[in-house]
Design a protein around this motif. Sequence first.
Motif, short mmCIF file in Angstrom:
data_model
loop_
_atom_site.label_atom_id
_atom_site.label_comp_id
_atom_site.label_asym_id
_atom_site.label_seq_id
_atom_site.Cartn_x
_atom_site.Cartn_y
_atom_site.Cartn_z
N UNK A 166 0.65 -1.38 -0.43
CA UNK A 166 0.06 -0.23 0.13
C UNK A 166 0.88 1.12 -0.37
N UNK A 167 -0.39 2.48 -0.43
CA UNK A 167 0.91 4.15 -0.95
C UNK A 167 0.53 4.58 0.67
N UNK A 168 0.59 5.57 1.28
CA UNK A 168 0.70 6.31 2.65
C UNK A 168 0.27 7.75 2.34
N UNK A 169 0.37 8.21 2.31
CA UNK A 169 -0.06 9.83 2.85
C UNK A 169 -0.29 10.50 4.08
N UNK A 170 0.65 11.06 4.60
CA UNK A 170 0.21 11.04 6.03
C UNK A 170 -0.04 10.84 6.89
N UNK A 171 0.16 9.27 6.64
CA UNK A 171 -0.14 7.91 7.65
C UNK A 171 -1.70 7.32 7.18
N UNK A 172 -2.04 7.30 6.33
CA UNK A 172 -3.59 7.99 5.54
C UNK A 172 -3.56 6.92 4.08
N UNK A 173 -4.14 5.21 3.51
CA UNK A 173 -3.88 4.54 3.10
C UNK A 173 -4.32 5.12 1.99
N UNK A 174 -3.72 5.47 0.17
CA UNK A 174 -4.73 6.70 -0.34
C UNK A 174 -5.57 5.72 -0.70
N UNK A 175 -5.83 4.02 -1.18
CA UNK A 175 -7.30 3.73 -1.54
C UNK A 175 -8.02 4.35 -0.41
N UNK A 176 -8.01 4.37 0.50
CA UNK A 176 -8.96 4.34 2.21
C UNK A 176 -9.35 6.66 1.46
N UNK A 177 -8.68 7.26 0.41
CA UNK A 177 -8.90 8.46 1.25
C UNK A 177 -10.49 8.94 -0.43
#
Length: 557
Positions: A378-389
Amino acid sequence: MSESDRLLLATARHTRGWACALGAVAVGQAAAETLLPATLGRAVDAAIYGNAEGLTWPLLFAALVTFVAGGDIVVQLAGGASAAQATAWLRHRLVGHVLMVGARPRLPAGEIAGRMVTGTADAGFGAGAVIQAAAAVVPPVGSLIALALIDPWLALAFAAGLPFIALLLRAFVRDTSAIVTRYLRTQGIIAARLVDAIRGSRTIAAAGTAAQEEDRILKGLPELAEHGHATWRVQAGVASRGVLALPLLQVAVLAVAGLELSAGRVTPGQMLAAAQYAGLGAGIGPVITHLGRLARARAGAQRLVEILAQPALRYGTRVLAGGDGRLEFRGVTAGGVLDGVDLVVPGGSALAVVGRSGAGKSLLAALAGRLAEPESGEVLLDGVPLASLKRRELRRAVGYAFERPALFGHTVAEAIGFGPVPAATDRVREAAEAARADTFIRRLPEGYGTALADTPMSGGERQRIGLARAFAHPGRVLLLDDATSSLDTVTELQVSQALFGDLAGRTRVIMAHRAATAARADLVAWLDQGRIRACGPHHDLWRDAAYRSVFQSDDAS
């Protein structure tokens, strides 16, 4: 039920207003046609026997004829409106889906465009074809019932030919569906080749291969013509067999009616009605027409289902809280290229990604902004998985500049301001200045208001507009996928000053193919055979001869 039939059913639900109107009028019109022979027969008997009903039956006959004629107008209107509404809904659905699929649709652009134009138009007639085919069955069925009411022997004579008619229709639907599918497939191949040729028109002109390309594009025309001729042969075959069989069916009914008339069991008017019903019941032309449309609609829907079957990106419901744009790859494997990539890009830093051609740099950039999905990890942005945004949240947080940017909007200013929220005029100009595009834009006839269609650009100028678009929108992360490859050395240095100076504070990930760009970055991620071979400052990595060879090799990117 097949997926294509489910799609046609969903289309019908979105056009139910016009479809219901079409069904009501078409069925009413078919019922009126079925009543016409009986009414005519009664009118004849009233004239012959001079009964008290007088003009009642002739007037009713005239009213039914008027209704049938007027029904044709409504059927055409409702059928056309239903098809137009269905086609529009299908095109909206397909366009939205294709744009949600992401950067790598499995079908060629020309094939998708062809299906979106012809496939949706064919499928749009599906609901109307089903309704009108069902309505077209009413006169034959009604004729059989009416003949039974007049005299059972008439119905038996007529029913003897029905199995043949049923087999004729079944063969027609089967053969037409197969031929139409092949026709549309060949048509799509021609469309895809044409789009490719239009895209490469300058290369074709420079190579002097226009004649060869014309032959390549139109190579499928003989096959297309053969499929078209096959359609006509199927229709001609049905018509020829009908020409022989259907009159025999009418003769049989008339012969029985004549015997019954001579025996006094039917009246002259009933015999006339029987003759009319034999012709009406044997007239399968309308049924064949609408079944042909239905076969084409199903073939078109099947081609649309193949597009809709491509998985689209699904977004989550989360939003970003505070953060500085820290980007993290955890065990990311994708595209048969990247294999278990672990990488952390500190928030606000500039990371250069280097590697030989085919190392996976562009795929890494696509994953970083979720233009592609990893197969694992998975790839995360500021600790949040991109897929969950949420989609809007992700697209506002991550900006892109590409090697070959596509420009959207009417004017140059609109192309730079293009985004989830259009950039303000002042921000557009500041971004253009940072991307070193302001000078050439001001030389255009209308400056920033010049229409894109009237703005021929070199590859470097187009890249600067693409960079300006990326600079114009705030966000936590900026991804540059070879976005300066067409710039001359001086312009690239000027752009780099903005990239590594004015944009400090945003996380910047730069797919670099020049050592000078890597040297300006805070960190360098060295991709080698799908893995991060090393990550650190450029001056530390430069000690490794293999790292230096990435920039010295002819195939470095």
